[in-house]
Design a protein around this motif. Structure first.
Motif, PDB file in Angstrom:
ATOM      1  N   ASN A  16       5.009   9.674  -2.836  1.00 30.64           N
ATOM      2  CA  ASN A  16       3.580   9.863  -2.592  1.00 30.64           C
ATOM      3  C   ASN A  16       3.370  11.240  -1.984  1.00 30.64           C
ATOM      4  OD1 ASN A  16       0.876   9.754  -1.837  1.00 30.64           O
ATOM      5  ND2 ASN A  16       0.972   7.573  -1.378  1.00 30.64           N
ATOM      6  N   LEU A  17       3.119  12.187  -2.862  1.00 32.61           N
ATOM      7  CA  LEU A  17       2.895  13.556  -2.406  1.00 32.61           C
ATOM      8  C   LEU A  17       1.549  13.701  -1.712  1.00 32.61           C
ATOM      9  CD1 LEU A  17       4.211  15.337  -5.621  1.00 32.61           C
ATOM     10  CD2 LEU A  17       5.458  14.916  -3.519  1.00 32.61           C
ATOM     11  N   GLY A  18       0.651  12.755  -1.978  1.00 33.57           N
ATOM     12  CA  GLY A  18      -0.665  12.835  -1.362  1.00 33.57           C
ATOM     13  C   GLY A  18      -0.666  12.474   0.110  1.00 33.57           C
ATOM     14  N   LEU A  19       0.391  11.788   0.590  1.00 35.81           N
ATOM     15  CA  LEU A  19       0.462  11.394   1.997  1.00 35.81           C
ATOM     16  C   LEU A  19       1.233  12.390   2.855  1.00 35.81           C
ATOM     17  CD1 LEU A  19       1.029   7.524   1.826  1.00 35.81           C
ATOM     18  CD2 LEU A  19      -1.088   8.785   2.251  1.00 35.81           C
ATOM     19  N   ARG A  20       1.595  13.534   2.290  1.00 37.36           N
ATOM     20  CA  ARG A  20       2.323  14.531   3.083  1.00 37.36           C
ATOM     21  C   ARG A  20       1.425  15.112   4.173  1.00 37.36           C
ATOM     22  NH1 ARG A  20       4.171  18.781  -1.230  1.00 37.36           N
ATOM     23  NH2 ARG A  20       2.035  18.344  -1.890  1.00 37.36           N
ATOM     24  N   GLN A  21       1.965  15.161   5.398  1.00 33.01           N
ATOM     25  CA  GLN A  21       1.217  15.808   6.470  1.00 33.01           C
ATOM     26  C   GLN A  21       1.322  17.325   6.360  1.00 33.01           C
ATOM     27  OE1 GLN A  21       2.392  14.575  10.361  1.00 33.01           O
ATOM     28  NE2 GLN A  21       0.825  15.785  11.415  1.00 33.01           N
ATOM     29  N   TYR A  22       2.511  17.792   5.951  1.00 33.65           N
ATOM     30  CA  TYR A  22       2.737  19.225   5.769  1.00 33.65           C
ATOM     31  C   TYR A  22       3.296  19.469   4.374  1.00 33.65           C
ATOM     32  CZ  TYR A  22       2.495  19.014  10.857  1.00 33.65           C
ATOM     33  OH  TYR A  22       2.097  18.765  12.149  1.00 33.65           O
ATOM     34  N   ARG A  23       3.018  20.652   3.855  1.00 37.29           N
ATOM     35  CA  ARG A  23       3.484  21.028   2.518  1.00 37.29           C
ATOM     36  C   ARG A  23       4.361  22.273   2.629  1.00 37.29           C
ATOM     37  NH1 ARG A  23      -0.435  18.797  -1.520  1.00 37.29           N
ATOM     38  NH2 ARG A  23      -1.746  17.361  -0.312  1.00 37.29           N
ATOM     39  N   ARG A  24       5.586  22.118   2.188  1.00 37.67           N
ATOM     40  CA  ARG A  24       6.598  23.144   2.404  1.00 37.67           C
ATOM     41  C   ARG A  24       6.493  24.283   1.396  1.00 37.67           C
ATOM     42  NH1 ARG A  24      12.913  22.149   1.217  1.00 37.67           N
ATOM     43  NH2 ARG A  24      12.021  22.303  -0.880  1.00 37.67           N
ATOM     44  N   LEU A  25       6.795  25.489   1.897  1.00 40.94           N
ATOM     45  CA  LEU A  25       6.945  26.662   1.041  1.00 40.94           C
ATOM     46  C   LEU A  25       8.290  27.284   1.363  1.00 40.94           C
ATOM     47  CD1 LEU A  25       6.112  28.940  -0.882  1.00 40.94           C
ATOM     48  CD2 LEU A  25       4.951  30.031   1.048  1.00 40.94           C
ATOM     49  N   LYS A  26       9.161  27.316   0.393  1.00 42.82           N
ATOM     50  CA  LYS A  26      10.468  27.948   0.543  1.00 42.82           C
ATOM     51  C   LYS A  26      10.620  28.983  -0.558  1.00 42.82           C
ATOM     52  CE  LYS A  26      15.460  27.081   0.591  1.00 42.82           C
ATOM     53  NZ  LYS A  26      16.538  26.081   0.429  1.00 42.82           N
ATOM     54  N   THR A  27      10.814  30.230  -0.145  1.00 39.43           N
ATOM     55  CA  THR A  27      10.956  31.303  -1.122  1.00 39.43           C
ATOM     56  C   THR A  27      11.869  32.374  -0.560  1.00 39.43           C
ATOM     57  OG1 THR A  27       9.754  32.848  -2.542  1.00 39.43           O
ATOM     58  CG2 THR A  27       8.960  32.601  -0.290  1.00 39.43           C
ATOM     59  N   VAL A  28      12.394  33.210  -1.418  1.00 46.58           N
ATOM     60  CA  VAL A  28      13.272  34.323  -1.038  1.00 46.58           C
ATOM     61  C   VAL A  28      12.623  35.608  -1.512  1.00 46.58           C
ATOM     62  CG1 VAL A  28      15.517  35.397  -1.305  1.00 46.58           C
ATOM     63  CG2 VAL A  28      15.348  32.903  -1.132  1.00 46.58           C
ATOM     64  N   LEU A  29      12.391  36.532  -0.565  1.00 48.01           N
ATOM     65  CA  LEU A  29      11.810  37.831  -0.879  1.00 48.01           C
ATOM     66  C   LEU A  29      12.936  38.842  -1.019  1.00 48.01           C
ATOM     67  CD1 LEU A  29       8.839  37.770   1.662  1.00 48.01           C
ATOM     68  CD2 LEU A  29       8.829  37.088  -0.738  1.00 48.01           C
ATOM     69  N   ARG A  46       0.802  -1.220   0.000  1.00 46.80           N
ATOM     70  CA  ARG A  46       0.000   0.000   0.000  1.00 46.80           C
ATOM     71  C   ARG A  46       0.845   1.285   0.000  1.00 46.80           C
ATOM     72  NH1 ARG A  46      -4.108  -0.809   4.828  1.00 46.80           N
ATOM     73  NH2 ARG A  46      -2.362  -1.968   5.668  1.00 46.80           N
ATOM     74  N   PRO A  47       1.718   1.442  -0.997  1.00 45.75           N
ATOM     75  CA  PRO A  47       2.486   2.691  -1.066  1.00 45.75           C
ATOM     76  C   PRO A  47       1.630   3.894  -1.441  1.00 45.75           C
ATOM     77  CG  PRO A  47       2.866   1.385  -3.026  1.00 45.75           C
ATOM     78  CD  PRO A  47       2.029   0.544  -2.118  1.00 45.75           C
ATOM     79  N   PHE A  48       0.455   3.638  -1.994  1.00 40.82           N
ATOM     80  CA  PHE A  48      -0.476   4.714  -2.332  1.00 40.82           C
ATOM     81  C   PHE A  48      -1.869   4.117  -2.429  1.00 40.82           C
ATOM     82  CE2 PHE A  48       1.463   3.112  -6.255  1.00 40.82           C
ATOM     83  CZ  PHE A  48       0.354   2.657  -6.929  1.00 40.82           C
ATOM     84  N   LYS A  49      -2.838   4.978  -2.528  1.00 40.98           N
ATOM     85  CA  LYS A  49      -4.233   4.564  -2.707  1.00 40.98           C
ATOM     86  C   LYS A  49      -4.839   5.421  -3.795  1.00 40.98           C
ATOM     87  CE  LYS A  49      -6.050   7.600   0.941  1.00 40.98           C
ATOM     88  NZ  LYS A  49      -4.768   8.221   1.286  1.00 40.98           N
TER      89      LYS A  49
END
Length: 551
Positions: free
Chosen positions: A392-405, A343-346
């Motif tokens: 499996n990007l669908g199983l991520r608990q958190y989604r990262r945002l990395k940017t430079v202003l 079950r690596p994905f659903k």
């Protein structure tokens, strides 16, 4: 039981047989019954000898023989003389009696050895002939055919004129009855199903409507084709085709029922918490379909005289070659088993496998179908999935945002500190951000800007919500930038004209003495008054603003 067309040439060229040879063994008795009723060879005296056990008169015996022949012809029961024993003392292996059953599908028709050592039709067979005739031919059809004018019996291409007309009426009647069947199904059965609170019965009626009407039509043809009274050859092939078509209709019906059962399972699995049963439903549907088709093919072959056991054994002999040729198929099958167990994905997960990225739509026996973000459907072999890294990007608990202003170099230290702390405040005020881990810092002096690193995590369930929260966050940052008075930089080049001809060049910076430079260094040192290792202090109305520790 399969019978081939009898070859009578061996008997036709022989002289008139002796009476004692006509019924000498089962093969000679069957030949006497058939051959001497054919056009150009008719000999009633020989034919009635096969009905010797009847107490009726000669005319009635001949009538019984004629009716039995019509029954065999109309039912398409071909006789292979090579299969009939030529032994005068033949004994049936099952009953131990001196009798021979002509057709396994019609066991009531059989020969026995009489007291005069002659093979004739049994008394039970003779008594059953009128009943067999009535079962084979409709009384109305018999009444009509017995009163047809002579021209109706004229032949064209070996078929009588009345039979052409009968075929048209036969087909038309079947189609009308099929329409009536469909009308009853649509206007009564389907309406009753719609009144129930369930939906599976509606799906059931919709799935069986067409195959059931088709089966009804073919069964009607199968039960009535004998009334056309075709020759034995035509009747044989017609009955074989109709039996196959009825079997195909049953397979079609069961195939559709497998889909209805799968839909019912989908409703049940949608109510459970686990996702494993949701993935099993497509596999169960495909397994049922394959099983129905396989069993249907086996049944059709078996009913048409093929030895399925020997066929399977023959396949077993070539199993190694088949396995080698189908090794990729087997690898994909075991890959699907691995996916189900591991079950690596659903279904519905966002995955990335090699160059393929998208949402899982279906897990099959051979491949997994992935719907990409440009709406194409990619089939990835399960053997590849079992041996490839799956992100499996669908199983991520958190989604990262990395940017430079990037801020302009005109930004003051106080503005920079306020901007950085303001972004931290935005993160802390939004419940969709992870609150225990985030980083916002003045990170570097860029080639054209002062760079602020923003490293945060969204706590959202899906990609759509992530995009929405990105939108909201960047809008807040724009509003903050406007409030603190900073501007975002973009790559530029500025050309300064320091001097013209005979003018002195522009001085960059301000001149300081050695004592002033040394004092500045000391003031920012450990014991200096301008040290600010914790950041710039910003005051409002004489009081320092506390932005918090930032986490």
């Amino acid at each position: 039981m399969l019978f081939i067309i009898p070859d009578l040439s061996a008997f036709q060229n022989q002289p008139q047989p002796r009476d004692e040879d006509l019924l000498a063994n089962p093969r000679r008795a069957v030949h006497t019954f058939l051959h001497w009723q054919q056009s150009g060879h008719k000999n009633p005296d020989f034919v009635i000898k096969t009905m010797k056990l009847s107490d009726a008169g000669e005319a009635q015996k001949l009538q019984l023989a004629s009716e039995l022949l019509k029954v065999l012809d109309a039912r398409g029961l071909l006789i292979d003389y090579d299969q009939i024993p030529a032994n005068a003392n033949y004994t049936d292996s099952l009953s131990g009696l001196q009798q021979y059953i002509l057709f396994s599908s019609l066991p009531e028709v059989y020969l026995v050895k009489s007291d005069q050592n002659q093979w004739v039709f049994s008394e039970a067979t003779i008594n059953r002939i009128p009943e067999l005739y009535d079962d084979t031919f409709s009384g109305y059809v018999t009444l009509i055919t017995d009163n047809l004018p002579n021209w109706a019996h004229n032949e064209w291409l070996g078929i009588e004129i009345w039979q052409y007309i009968a075929v048209f009426i036969w087909l038309l009647t079947g189609l009308i009855l099929m329409k009536v069947f469909g009308f009853i199904l649509d206007n009564y059965v389907k309406r009753l199903a719609q009144k129930t609170k369930f939906t599976w019965d509606d799906d059931l009626i919709n799935s069986i409507e067409k195959p059931a009407a088709f089966i009804f039509l073919m069964i009607f043809f199968l039960l009535t084709y004998s009334n056309l009274q075709f020759s034995v050859n035509i009747s044989y092939y017609l009955s074989a085709i109709l039996e196959i078509v009825v079997s195909v209709g049953v397979v079609w019906l069961l195939y559709n029922l497998a889909d209805v059962f799968s839909q019912y399972l989908s409703v049940l699995t949608s109510k459970t918490e686990t996702q494993l049963d949701d993935q099993l439903v497509p596999l169960i549907r495909k397994t049922l379909r394959f099983f129905v088709v396989l069993m249907g093919v086996i049944a059709i072959l078996q009913n048409n005289g093929y030895n399925v056991a020997s066929l399977i054994a023959g396949l077993g002999i070539g199993g190694l070659a088949v396995a080698l040729a189908a090794r990729e198929t087997l690898a994909n099958f075991f890959g699907s088993v691995t996916i189900l167990l591991d079950r690596p994905f659903k279904m519905g997960d966002w995955i990335k496998v090699g160059d393929v990225e998208g949402t899982v739509e279906e897990v099959g026996f051979r491949s997994t179908r992935v719907r990409t973000f440009y709406n194409s459907l990619v089939s990835v072999p399960n053997s590849n999935l079992a041996n490839t890294d799956i992100d499996n990007l669908g199983l991520r608990q958190y989604r990262r945002l990395k940017t430079v202003l990037n801020l302009t170099y005109s930004t003051t230290p106080e503005q920079m500190e306020a901007f950085v702390e303001g972004i931290k405040a935005i993160v802390k005020a939004n419940k969709h951000f992870r609150q225990d881990v985030y980083e916002v810092h003045f990170n570097s002096f860029g080639a054209h800007s002062l760079d602020v690193l923003v490293y945060v995590f969204f706590d959202v369930p899906d990609w759509s919500t992530e995009l929405q929260q990105r939108h909201n966050f960047f809008l807040e940052v724009l509003k903050l930038a406007k409030e603190v008075g900073v501007e975002f930089a973009f790559p530029t080049q500025t050309l300064h004209m320091d001097s013209f001809y005979k003018d002195e060049p522009r001085k960059a910076g301000e001149e300081r003495s050695e004592e002033e430079l040394a004092s500045a260094v000391y003031q920012f040192g450990p014991d200096g008054e301008k040290k600010s290792a914790e950041g710039t202090r910003i005051f409002k109305d004489g009081e320092e603003i506390d932005f918090g520790a930032g986490k």
